[in-house]
Motif scaffolding. Sequence first.
Motif, short mmCIF file in Angstrom:
data_model
loop_
_atom_site.label_atom_id
_atom_site.label_comp_id
_atom_site.label_asym_id
_atom_site.label_seq_id
_atom_site.Cartn_x
_atom_site.Cartn_y
_atom_site.Cartn_z
N ILE A 52 0.83 -1.20 0.00
CA ILE A 52 0.00 0.00 0.00
C ILE A 52 0.86 1.25 0.00
CG2 ILE A 52 -1.56 1.37 1.45
CD1 ILE A 52 -2.88 -1.30 2.30
N THR A 53 1.88 1.26 0.85
CA THR A 53 2.75 2.43 0.96
C THR A 53 3.47 2.71 -0.35
OG1 THR A 53 3.05 1.98 3.32
CG2 THR A 53 4.63 3.46 2.27
N ARG A 54 3.98 1.68 -0.99
CA ARG A 54 4.67 1.86 -2.28
C ARG A 54 3.71 2.39 -3.34
NH1 ARG A 54 7.39 -3.09 -0.95
NH2 ARG A 54 5.87 -4.26 -2.20
N LYS A 55 2.52 1.82 -3.39
CA LYS A 55 1.55 2.22 -4.42
C LYS A 55 1.10 3.67 -4.22
CE LYS A 55 -1.71 0.92 -7.61
NZ LYS A 55 -1.78 -0.09 -8.67
N LEU A 56 0.73 4.02 -3.01
CA LEU A 56 0.21 5.36 -2.77
C LEU A 56 1.29 6.42 -2.87
CD1 LEU A 56 -2.73 6.22 -2.19
CD2 LEU A 56 -2.33 3.78 -1.97
N GLU A 96 1.05 11.41 -5.99
CA GLU A 96 1.66 12.48 -6.77
C GLU A 96 0.99 12.59 -8.14
OE1 GLU A 96 3.78 14.59 -5.73
OE2 GLU A 96 4.60 13.68 -3.91
N LYS A 97 0.69 11.47 -8.74
CA LYS A 97 0.10 11.47 -10.08
C LYS A 97 -1.30 12.07 -10.07
CE LYS A 97 -1.03 8.31 -13.89
NZ LYS A 97 -1.10 6.89 -14.32
N GLY A 110 -9.58 12.27 -0.46
CA GLY A 110 -9.02 13.03 0.67
C GLY A 110 -8.87 12.15 1.90
N GLY A 111 -9.84 11.26 2.14
CA GLY A 111 -9.74 10.35 3.27
C GLY A 111 -8.55 9.42 3.16
N MET A 112 -8.28 8.92 1.95
CA MET A 112 -7.10 8.08 1.75
C MET A 112 -5.83 8.84 2.09
SD MET A 112 -8.18 6.17 -1.80
CE MET A 112 -6.51 5.50 -2.09
N MET A 113 -5.80 10.11 1.72
CA MET A 113 -4.61 10.91 2.01
C MET A 113 -4.42 11.11 3.52
SD MET A 113 -3.27 11.36 -0.97
CE MET A 113 -3.88 9.70 -1.28
N TRP A 114 -5.52 11.31 4.25
CA TRP A 114 -5.39 11.44 5.71
C TRP A 114 -4.95 10.13 6.34
CZ3 TRP A 114 -4.41 15.69 7.88
CH2 TRP A 114 -4.98 16.89 7.45
N LYS A 116 3.24 15.33 2.58
CA LYS A 116 2.67 15.46 1.23
C LYS A 116 1.24 14.96 1.20
CE LYS A 116 4.04 11.11 -1.06
NZ LYS A 116 4.63 10.57 -2.31
N TYR A 117 0.93 13.96 1.99
CA TYR A 117 -0.44 13.45 2.01
C TYR A 117 -1.38 14.47 2.64
CZ TYR A 117 1.69 8.99 0.79
OH TYR A 117 2.39 7.99 0.16
N LYS A 118 -0.94 15.15 3.65
CA LYS A 118 -1.73 16.23 4.27
C LYS A 118 -1.99 17.34 3.26
CE LYS A 118 -1.25 19.69 7.95
NZ LYS A 118 -0.37 20.17 9.05
N GLU A 119 -0.99 17.67 2.47
CA GLU A 119 -1.14 18.71 1.45
C GLU A 119 -2.19 18.32 0.40
OE1 GLU A 119 1.39 20.73 -2.23
OE2 GLU A 119 2.40 19.40 -0.79
N ILE A 120 -2.11 17.09 -0.08
CA ILE A 120 -3.04 16.63 -1.11
C ILE A 120 -4.46 16.55 -0.55
CG2 ILE A 120 -3.60 14.74 -2.70
CD1 ILE A 120 -0.56 14.09 -2.69
N ALA A 121 -4.59 16.11 0.70
CA ALA A 121 -5.91 16.08 1.34
C ALA A 121 -6.51 17.48 1.40
CB ALA A 121 -5.81 15.48 2.74
N GLY A 122 -5.67 18.47 1.68
CA GLY A 122 -6.13 19.85 1.74
C GLY A 122 -6.61 20.36 0.40
N ILE A 123 -5.92 19.98 -0.66
CA ILE A 123 -6.34 20.36 -2.01
C ILE A 123 -7.73 19.81 -2.30
CG2 ILE A 123 -5.87 20.03 -4.48
CD1 ILE A 123 -2.86 19.98 -3.72
#
Length: 383
Positions: free
Chosen positions: A17-21, A26-27, A66-70, A80-87
């Motif tokens: 999961i960590t490698r995939k996400l 980013e993509k 967004g939930g996945m990013m949190w 970076k995940y917090k940033e994407i969740a915010g977007i």
Amino acid sequence: MSTITDQEWLQAITQKITRKLDWVSEKSKYKIPYTTIGGTHDDRNIDNPTGDAADGIQWWTNGFWGGMMWLMHHETGENKYKEIAGISEELLDRCFQQFAGLHHDVGFMWLPTSVANYRVTRNPQSRNRGLHAANLLAGRFNLAGGFIRAWNEVENLDTRGWAIIDCMFNIPLLYWASEETGDPRFKQIAMKHADTVIETFVRPDGSVNHIVEFDPFDGGVVRTHGGQGYENGSSWTRGQAWGLYGFMMSYIHTGKPAYLDTAKRIAHYFIANIPADGVIPVDFRQPEEPKLEDDTAAVIAACGLIEISKAVGGLEKKLYLEPAVKLLQAVEARCDWSEASDAIVQRGSAAYHNALHHGAIIYGDYYLLEAVFKLKGGDLYLW
């Protein structure tokens, strides 16, 4: 999780999961994905000038990315995940501005985004978004029938008295609003809806209706509808999962024993119908052919079963934990961990009678992450 083999499996899938996400995040940084097209995430970040929420910014699944990013931020600590969740959260502001397409699924949209953000960072703007969404949901409560109305106007259908099992996942937004503000009205509405669902959706054998139609003026059940399952009176598996985990959510927020008992009753029916290979059909009562499957129902149910195992403890714990692991291992064997697809879970089915089956749906990935992180312990609970 007790044996060395189980722990090794848990560590291995967490690494996958960590490698995939790491690269998918980013993509798809500026997207709000629902499914994939040619292996690439689509983007629901489009306006709906007509107020139709079918494929745009107001689509009901738009909180899961967004939930996945949190979840990933909590698991890895990477900002970076917090940033994407915010977007993702900020993009959803247009839903409030457009308003017309919003519906009962505001819990699905703002619990994993704004409420998650507020729980982690105490961001006051996120709090305001969550409370705004909670007020919209509370406004859909039908006093005569004691239910929260599903959907808005549907062509050629009078849906003013319709309620659906899925809404058990939306009412935690109301529990949170009461906890946050101290105002009991939100919780009162949520519990009244949950009590109505026990009385009218959950059958004696633990199977559930997808849609119950009430008289919107005088209350009382008019009829039931098969909805996204095979037919009226059948057993749509994702609906079973919504009920199973949804009642655990109400139990977690209220401690009311009837909610735990109902979650267990639905769970017993679900567990008894798990096929030997662990692969969940779209409907437990569908014909043998075509063999339509839904891995999203499996991962949602696994989350609920894990929560039940936490609540019961002792020797009873394994009765729920073991089938949860079986479901997850069956799904993992069918996942795509490569860079050929932005999605992990590949065999989701939104509804039995849809033309398309066995494709990627974003909540499949979300609930897979949630279930795996629950098994690890110390997870971020977003509901």
